[in-house]
Design an enzyme around this catalytic site. Structure first.
Site, mmCIF file in Angstrom:
data_model
loop_
_atom_site.group_PDB
_atom_site.id
_atom_site.type_symbol
_atom_site.label_atom_id
_atom_site.label_comp_id
_atom_site.label_asym_id
_atom_site.label_seq_id
_atom_site.Cartn_x
_atom_site.Cartn_y
_atom_site.Cartn_z
ATOM 1 N N GLY A 1 35.054 36.662 44.968
ATOM 2 C CA GLY A 1 34.816 37.955 44.356
ATOM 3 C C GLY A 1 35.343 38.103 42.951
ATOM 4 N N ASP B 1 34.364 42.219 45.444
ATOM 5 C CA ASP B 1 32.958 42.388 45.769
ATOM 6 C C ASP B 1 32.467 41.152 46.498
ATOM 7 O OD1 ASP B 1 30.774 44.457 45.173
ATOM 8 O OD2 ASP B 1 29.809 42.571 44.638
ATOM 9 N N THR B 2 31.333 40.693 46.117
ATOM 10 C CA THR B 2 30.664 39.599 46.789
ATOM 11 C C THR B 2 31.452 38.298 46.802
ATOM 12 O OG1 THR B 2 29.131 40.311 45.074
ATOM 13 C CG2 THR B 2 28.192 39.283 46.971
ATOM 14 N N VAL B 3 31.206 37.475 47.828
ATOM 15 C CA VAL B 3 31.694 36.101 47.838
ATOM 16 C C VAL B 3 30.489 35.183 47.702
ATOM 17 C CG1 VAL B 3 33.684 36.671 49.257
ATOM 18 C CG2 VAL B 3 31.556 35.938 50.370
ATOM 19 N N GLN C 1 23.302 43.626 44.832
ATOM 20 C CA GLN C 1 22.654 42.459 44.227
ATOM 21 C C GLN C 1 22.580 41.269 45.165
ATOM 22 O OE1 GLN C 1 25.895 42.726 43.880
ATOM 23 N NE2 GLN C 1 26.718 40.664 43.864
#
Length: 383
Positions: free
Chosen positions: A48, A197-199, A229
């Site tokens: 992230g 957030d995203t990994v 996203q």
């Protein structure tokens, strides 16, 4: 050293001011001294782009190491890049310290809704899921190649209750839209998991195939059904083998503010930029011109996001009576957020190397960027 290509000395850039001085770090002389021979493939992961506290640094690095090891185990067993990248994501999703899978934020209804996508650079096949509930490993659904385990959505319940109380209290006092925006930002900063957030991960196998994947639990207290996203084509991840006019195979995984990454299609933009001769300079310019200064984000005070990128090319060298097929892998990460946690490893390495990249002191998140990376050489004998 047994590390997967020694990491280049820290290459932080604030507002793109140091671009020219960075070019020298990528000279042929330095490249040859900082690359090394390996067989089987290479993986780069991220946990992230956001804020990673020093108190939890060990946990963030540990999950990155486990994800790298899992991908490398797959590569050693002969798996292709797309299978290895999916394995790395499963490990990242299973950690309670990441905002994906098991550790996902809860939405306003107190439920887990996850986004994920995966792309195979060889076939250019892309799979994604958005706002999916009750699934332990969303990337497995996107990939359609693993068993699916049903889970209960309670992993971020304490954070959900805390944020819910704050929002209810603030709503009784709040009458303006600007205060609502500030309140939401405050909640995200105070909630440890919400700050991340995203990994994601990017992989290249011995054959030179690349793959990329991304997974996210989304924003804390998001509206049900919101898709970030991680589920959008060209925004969360991108992978493309070298073909036709493209000299390099490239793979990208992103993290950060979903709306910013979607409007700029940052994964696809960074992949396209990697066809330039100087990888570091190309990524620096892409992050500055296509992201921070993008006309699509002109109304934003802060543009928040990060990427991990790898690119590789094949070269043949005659040694003795054999053809030595070498694959030069350049790997980079860049972010405009306060920090980004990454890990990387080649098949020959005994363990992964991890790093928490941070913006230079005195710079403003969302207006400045950091960029770092390294080089690795994968070698194999062709008949």
């Amino acid at each position: 050293s047994s590390d997967a290509g020694a990491m280049e000395s820290v290459m932080n850039c604030a507002d793109g001011q140091q671009a020219s001085s960075m070019a020298n770090l990528w000279s042929n002389k330095q490249e040859s001294s900082r690359t090394q021979k390996a067989k089987g493939g290479f993986v780069l992961v991220h946990a992230g782009a956001g804020y990673h506290s020093e108190s939890k640094a060990k946990e963030y690095k540990h999950v990155c190491k486990k994800a790298c090891q899992r991908a490398v185990d797959q590569l050693k067993a002969g798996a292709l890049a797309v299978e290895a990248v999916a394995a790395a994501l499963v490990e990242l999703e299973d950690s309670p310290f990441t905002n994906a899978g098991m550790g996902s934020n809860l939405n306003l209804s107190g439920e887990i809704e996850c986004d994920a996508s995966i792309m195979d650079g060889k076939s250019l096949h892309f799979g994604a899921v958005g706002a999916i509930s009750g699934i332990k490993n969303p990337v497995s659904v996107a990939n359609l190649s693993h068993f699916i385990t049903i889970i209960a959505g309670f992993f971020s319940l304490s954070a959900y209750k805390r944020n819910k109380r704050k929002m209810e209290l603030a709503e009784r006092m709040d009458t303006g839209h600007s205060q609502t925006k500030k309140r939401r930002q405050s909640n995200e900063n105070e909630n440890g998991s919400g700050c991340l957030d995203t990994v994601g991960a990017v992989v290249v196998d011995l054959e030179g195939n690349v793959a990329a994947a991304v997974s996210s639990g989304g924003l804390a207290m998001k509206h049900p059904g919101r898709i970030g996203q991680a589920a959008h084509y060209g925004c969360g991840c991108w992978a493309e083998n070298a073909r036709n006019v493209n000299s390099y195979s490239t793979a990208v995984s992103t993290s950060g503010c979903g709306e910013h990454l979607i409007r700029t299609m940052l994964a696809r933009e960074c992949s396209a930029a990697m066809q330039s001769e100087d990888a570091h300079q190309a990524l620096l310019e892409a992050m500055q011109n296509k992201f921070i200064s993008s006309p699509f984000l002109a109304s934003e005070d802060r543009v928040l996001g990060g990427v991990i990128v790898l690119r590789c090319c094949t070269c043949l060298e005659a040694q003795s009576s054999q053809n030595i097929q070498g694959k030069l892998v350049e790997f980079l990460w860049s972010h405009t957020t306060e920090s980004m946690c990454v890990g990387y490893m080649s098949v020959q390495d005994s363990k992964a190397k991890t790093h928490i990249s941070r913006l230079p002191s005195g710079t403003v998140p969302g207006q400045s960027l950091a960029i770092e990376g390294g080089v690795c050489r994968l070698m194999g004998v062709t008949e």
